[in-house]
Each structure stands twice: as C-alpha cells, then as structure tokens.
Design a protein around this motif. Structure first.
Motif, PDB file in Angstrom:
ATOM      1  N   ALA A 156       0.730  -1.216  -0.016  1.00 22.00           N
ATOM      2  CA  ALA A 156       0.083  -0.013  -0.040  1.00 22.00           C
ATOM      3  C   ALA A 156       0.765   1.170  -0.074  1.00 22.00           C
ATOM      4  O   ALA A 156       0.492   2.114  -0.661  1.00 22.00           O
ATOM      5  N   THR A 157       1.978   1.283   0.757  1.00 20.14           N
ATOM      6  CA  THR A 157       2.651   2.385   0.774  1.00 20.14           C
ATOM      7  C   THR A 157       3.667   2.704  -0.350  1.00 20.14           C
ATOM      8  O   THR A 157       4.021   3.752  -0.772  1.00 20.14           O
ATOM      9  N   ALA A 328      -9.059  -5.115  -3.830  1.00 22.16           N
ATOM     10  CA  ALA A 328      -8.384  -3.895  -4.183  1.00 22.16           C
ATOM     11  C   ALA A 328      -7.470  -4.128  -5.407  1.00 22.16           C
ATOM     12  O   ALA A 328      -7.354  -2.983  -6.111  1.00 22.16           O
ATOM     13  N   ALA A 352      -4.946   1.242  -2.618  1.00 26.03           N
ATOM     14  CA  ALA A 352      -3.807   1.144  -1.324  1.00 26.03           C
ATOM     15  C   ALA A 352      -4.737   1.300   0.000  1.00 26.03           C
ATOM     16  O   ALA A 352      -4.331   0.595   0.983  1.00 26.03           O
ATOM     17  N   LEU A 355      -6.213  -1.858   1.221  1.00 25.39           N
ATOM     18  CA  LEU A 355      -5.194  -3.029   1.678  1.00 25.39           C
ATOM     19  C   LEU A 355      -4.748  -2.408   2.834  1.00 25.39           C
ATOM     20  O   LEU A 355      -4.640  -3.302   3.633  1.00 25.39           O
ATOM     21  N   VAL A 356      -4.830  -1.305   3.251  1.00 26.70           N
ATOM     22  CA  VAL A 356      -4.438  -0.906   4.570  1.00 26.70           C
ATOM     23  C   VAL A 356      -5.665  -1.636   5.743  1.00 26.70           C
ATOM     24  O   VAL A 356      -5.251  -2.088   6.737  1.00 26.70           O
ATOM     25  N   MET A 675      -5.794   7.264   3.455  1.00 24.03           N
ATOM     26  CA  MET A 675      -5.127   6.274   4.343  1.00 24.03           C
ATOM     27  C   MET A 675      -5.009   6.537   5.683  1.00 24.03           C
ATOM     28  O   MET A 675      -4.825   5.638   6.318  1.00 24.03           O
TER      29      MET A 675
END
Length: 699
Positions: A156-157, A328, A352, A355-356, A675
C-alpha cells in the motif's frame, strides 16, 4: 503427551490464529491451541516425537511473529524472565528512538518539499519508521506469505510512493507503528488486569524442618509435611490446621469480602490469604492435587474452549483478507481500463486504502479478549466458567433446575424428633439407626450419627448394603437392621403408619419389624429466595426443583422460595428423566445446579451444569461446566448477567470493527476517504475494541 509454552511478545490476534493453524497441520500432532488471551501455546502430540514437534512449532512462531520469545511453562527461572524482559525493553527503546529520528527527517522533508533533495529525505524517513514492517514483509514474500498485514502495508505504501503521495505513505507507516505500539500496550495491560484478578498462585511455602523454617517452592512440599503460614501470606497447599487460629481472606477464590475464621482442627484451602494469626498446617495434598492448582489449571485452560462466536470470527477472518485483496486489485485495474477519464493514480490510491484496512486484527483480537475478560470477571466474583463456550451457553438459558439439598438448603441436617414404636425405646432406635448408617457419608446419616453421642464400634456392623435411592441395611451385632425411606420399608414388606409431620423421615426396621422413625430437618439458605428472584429478573422463564425428599417437605420449600415447579421423591435416574421431559417443552437452554457429587448424570445432560460450593471439592470441579466457589445460589444469576454483558460487548466489538471498515470503504469510493482514516479503521479500532472488552471486568 501435552506441553505448554508461554509466547511472550505476541500481540497480533491474526498471527495467533496462523500459529494455531500451521502448527496443527504438523505430523505427529494431535492438537494445538494458541490461546491469544493468555499467550499460552498448548501442544498435544506423540511423546516419542515431542522434541522435534516443539522445535518445528518454535520455527513456525518465529516465522509468523519474529522476535517473540517461546518458553516452556513453569520451566523458566526468574533470572531468565528478567533477562528477556530487559532485552524486550531495550528493543522497544531502540524502536522508539528510530521512529523519533524518522519523524525529524520527515518534518525536514516536508519543510523542503519543493527542493530536489526532499525525495531522499522522504525515503530515509520511510525506511527509518517502517523498518520492521518492510523487513517482515520481505521475509513473508520469501516464504510465499502474501496475506500478511506487513506485506499488505508495504504494498500500500509503495503504491502511494509510486503515485507521488510521499507524505501519505510515510504517515501510514508512522500511524501504523504508533497504533501497533498502543495496541500492544492495551493488550498487555488487559492481560495483566485479568491476571491480577486471578493471582492466587502461591510463590512459596514455609516448610518446617526440625526447629527451622525453610522457604521452598510449593511443588517441593509433600503430603504429611508441616508448613507455617504467617500473617499476610497466601496459604500454599491444602491441609489441616494443627496449631493457631486466624481470619482468612477468601475473596480471590469465592468473591466474598467477609473474612472466614479458622482454628485448630479446621481444614484449610490453598489460595486463601492469612490475615492476622500464625497457622501451623499439616499438608493433606501435594500442590498438583490442591484446590488452587486445580482452579488455576481450570482458569488457564478455559480460553481454549472457544465460544461459537469466536470460531465463526476465526473462520470469517481466513476469507476476509483474500477477498479484500482481490477487491483492491480489481479497484486498481478495472475502473481505469473500463471507464473513460479515470486515472490509474486515483484508483491505485483507493486500492492502497483497501489494502490498509484489509487486516482482520480488530476482529480476531477483540472477540477472544472479550470472552477472556468475561471469564476473568466471573472468577473475580467466585464463579469459575470452564470456557468461553459455556459463557456463551449461559446467555441462552431460559430454564434453571435446582437440586434441593446442599443447593437451595444448607444441607446441615439436624435430628428434630425420634419416635420409637412397637416397644422400641428412643435410645434403642437411635442406636441401631446410627450403627446401620455409620458407613454412609450422606448428610442425613451424618446428622443421625452426630445425635447419637455414644461410640460406634464398626466391627459390629456386618453385611452392609446401600440400596440406591432407598436407604441402607446391615447386621448390627447379629441383628438385622434396615433404615431409609418408605420405599425401603415397602421393599421388605414392613408396615409403617403415615407420619403427618413435615421433615425428612427416616424409617427403621429391626429384625423385619417396624421400630420407629426419626424426623430430620434442613434449613433453607438465606440466599436462596434472592437467587430465584434474581434469576427471574434475568428473564429465566422456568425455575424447577428436583429432590428425593418426600412431597410435603419439597412443596413447603418450593412455596417458600416461589419456585415454579417441584418434583419430589425422585431416584437419581428419575432426575434425568424429568430433565428430558423439560427438554420436550421447547426450551432454549437448561442449566442444572447441584452439588457436583451425586448429580453427575444430570449435570452432564444439562446445557450448562453448575456445581455449588466448589472450594476444596474435586468432584464438583470435575463434574460441572460452571463452579460456584461458595454456597450462594444467587451467584448463578451473577454468572448469567456477566455472560450476557460479555456477549453484548463482543457483538459491539464485531459491529464496530466491521462497521467502521465498511464505512471507510464507502467513503473511499466517494473520494472522501484517506489512508490516515484507513489506519484508524485498522489499528485504532483494534485498540478501542481491546479497551472496550476490559469494561466487562467492572461487572
């Protein structure tokens, strides 16, 4: 063979589930229980292969959660524990220093955001703060683990970096690390709070060796040894007081605030705290057989018996993360490919976020912690529940069936009247009845023996026979004596007239002729009426009493206590039949409350078997699903209240965990999510759920 281990440093509920799943698939392993709430790993497997099994399990633990410390339970010295705690403390400090450095570099990068050298600063900050996450994710990739939260966070990052959202990517790893730190502290604090409530394990015993006292481990004291308990110390083993008197604090076991006075000749139970006097005790059980050891074993293994809700959530979590990852991936690729005017940057950012929040930690942490807190709250109130499954079962109870003697009544029978007939004097009747009852441990028999003040020579009693549900018979100095209820008299065709007085009637026949009767009375407990009222306040629809006593006595007690139905003059097998009849009335769930000794068949048949007065009673602890440690039947209402509160909070945690994640999903699709918000939906909700679970301890 069974071995137990403490897994220190395990703060991830999802990881605990993975450890249990992977270890359970090893060859020569029968069963593995990873108890997240107590950090206890239990392995049951082949004795021959146990050493290799343990080695393989330790490798699995290290792979799933690197840095955890696995030690065999009860085999780790204080020196080793202190050393490991120092190492863990040093590691935490290093982690905090590295994060502080990363934050400073991050602030510098933000200040010089427009400068060309800001990108290297962002990268340095990212690696400084997210080092642990990145290293764990690399290891996971090498092992083929693609559904681990560290890997998902890294992907994600990296995706955020790829679309130029550098500050966002760094804030995600920063908030994740901060959230994980606070989650770890919350989990440890919760474990400690519950452990403190159940801190009844004695640290040492003062063993008398000659004229000296030697401080030793309770495990090193044998049956028959003499120990001394000083004021303020815990009683380490069960025994008999041979010198001294004192007051005892029994709250840790019974939940009672009132002190209990003891003196020479009294039995004493391990786990109580000596308040004022010095007690010299002759040990009657070694530590493994003692009450405190059995209770500790029961409490420590209770979380291994999972409630249906826990099992459902564990199963749900296995499918939840893969589904979110697929969603995702589709989010990142499909809209830009299929819809005009949609950029990959926008949809990769949304993916992303998905995903987090794909980690199910909030669910898999909060549910077992909730049930463990419920077990702790019950223990604090002197109620031992043998597992989360029984705690959940208590919430479904709508019918409670009580045994009478020793449960609703004190069971302290006293002789109220002795009537001899056909030329038999009172003294003669009492003597023969006492002799024939001298081999019985039934409370009624003991009350008759107590009334007879003369010495009983048991050598004079021959051919003793217990006639189940009716009475006893024997030859007393050559004289045939039968003593029991009216059914026993009918069996031997002994004519005995009706007795109109209320009480338990013990009839006696001597040489086949009716010799008279003894009236025994039992006192209703002060707490019993309150118990029935509280149960009905807790929406228990039906309260039933089963007893072997005669109808007149049973009806009197039933009317006094406001019991809905009373069934009397029952043999043990008749009690099971009555319970079966109740099940045919479409009830939701049935609890049976008895003494845990004579009612084993009924305890086993009930949805929840409850034993009264469990302190010191091995049979009670073995027979029941719930053990009330003192003699108060109202504690059952307390147990039901705690169970319902536990389920309410567990459901609240589930709703909060799933609801907030769904809300962030919706907000993300509406371009209102971020996020940062996703991190709160993951780590923030996990911490809140753990803290919410701890509210149960206030019950």
């Amino acid at each position: 063979m069974i071995k137990e281990f403490l897994v220190k440093g395990l703060h991830c509920g999802s990881c605990a589930a993975k450890i249990e799943d992977k270890a359970g698939k090893l060859s020569n392993v029968n069963r593995v229980i990873m108890n997240f709430a107590t950090s206890t790993l239990t392995i049951e497997g082949s004795k021959k292969h146990m050493d290799s099994i343990v080695d393989e399990v330790k490798i699995i633990v290290d792979q799933v959660e690197p840095g955890t410390i696995v030690t065999e339970k009860n085999h780790t010295s204080n020196k080793d524990i202190d050393k490991k705690e120092i190492e863990e403390d040093t590691s935490n400090k290093s982690r905090l220093y590295r994060m502080a450095l990363g934050i400073l570099v991050f602030l510098g990068a933000l200040y010089f955001k427009e400068e060309p050298f800001s990108l290297p600063l962002f990268i340095i900050s990212y690696f400084a703060i997210g080092k642990d996450i990145i290293l764990k994710s690399v290891k996971n990739i090498l092992r083929g683990e693609l559904f681990d939260e560290n890997f998902l966070m890294t992907i994600a990052t990296v995706a955020a970096f790829a679309i130029g959202e550098y500050p966002e990517a760094i804030m995600v790893v920063l908030l994740y690390e901060v959230g994980e730190y606070f989650q770890e502290r919350a989990v440890e604090s919760s474990r400690k709070s519950i452990a403190d409530l159940m801190d009844i394990r004695p640290d040492y015993a003062n063993l008398q060796v000659g004229d000296d006292l030697k401080k030793v481990s309770p495990y090193d004291v044998n049956r028959g040894d003499i120990i001394v308990v000083k004021p303020g110390e815990k009683v380490p083993l069960d025994g008999e007081i041979i010198e001294g008197s004192s007051s005892l604090d029994t709250a840790a076991l019974t939940g009672e605030s009132a002190l209990r006075d003891v003196t020479k000749g009294d039995e004493i139970i391990s786990g109580f705290i000596n308040i004022n006097g010095v007690l010299t005790i002759k040990v009657t059980k070694n530590f493994k057989e003692s009450a405190v050891s059995k209770i500790l074993d029961l409490v420590e293994n209770a979380s291994g018996k999972k409630a249906k809700t826990e099992k459902r959530i564990t199963k749900f979590a296995k499918y939840y993360t893969p589904v979110i990852i697929i969603a995702a991936t589709m989010t990142a690729l499909l809209p830009p490919l299929l819809m005009e005017g949609q950029s990959f940057d926008t949809w990769i950012y949304k993916a992303a976020i998905f995903l987090v929040i794909s980690c199910p930690c909030a669910l898999v942490i909060s549910v077992p912690m909730g049930y463990f807190a419920g077990l702790g709250a019950s223990s604090k109130n002197g109620i031992l529940v043998k597992g989360g499954n029984y705690l959940e079962a208590l919430t479904e109870i709508d019918t409670v069936v009580f045994d009478k003697t020793g449960t609703l009544t004190k069971g302290n029978f006293t002789v109220d009247k002795i009537v001899g007939v056909n030329g038999t004097s009172k003294d003669e009747l009492l003597k023969y009845t006492s002799y024939v009852e001298s081999f019985s441990n039934h409370p009624i028999a003991l009350s008759i023996i107590k009334e007879y003040e003369g010495a009983i020579d048991k050598k004079l009693v021959k051919e003793y026979k217990d006639v189940t549900g009716k009475g006893v018979m024997a030859l007393v100095d050559g004289v045939s004596v039968a003593s029991g209820n009216k059914r026993l008299m009918e069996q031997f065709k002994v004519e005995c007239g009706p007795v109109k007085e209320v009480g338990t009637i013990v009839y006696t026949a001597i040489d086949g002729k009716y010799a008279g009767y003894i009236i025994i009375k039992d006192e209703v407990k002060k707490d019993s009426k309150e118990a029935i009222r509280k149960l009905k306040d807790n929406n228990i629809k039906k309260v039933v009493m089963l007893t072997g006593d005669k109808k007149e006595v049973a009806d009197l007690v039933g009317k006094d206590l406001n019991i809905d139905r009373v069934y009397s003059e029952l043999l043990p097998q008749n009690k099971v039949e009555k319970v079966e009849e109740l099940y045919n009335e479409n009830i939701k769930g049935l609890a049976f409350v008895g003494d845990g000794i004579n009612d084993a068949p009924v305890l086993a048949r009930a949805n929840v078997g409850v034993a009264m007065g469990g302190v010191g009673s091995d049979a009670a602890i073995e027979a029941a699903d719930v053990v009330i440690m003192n003699d108060e039947p109202s504690k059952l209402a307390t147990a039901i209240k705690i169970a319902k509160r536990t389920k309410e909070i567990v459901n609240m945690n589930i709703g909060m965990s799933i609801g907030i994640k769904l809300l962030v999903f919706v907000l993300t699709f509406m371009n209102l999510g971020s996020m940062w918000l996703a991190i709160f939906a993951d780590m923030g909700v996990s911490t809140l759920a753990v803290m919410n679970s701890m509210r149960i301890l206030k019950e």
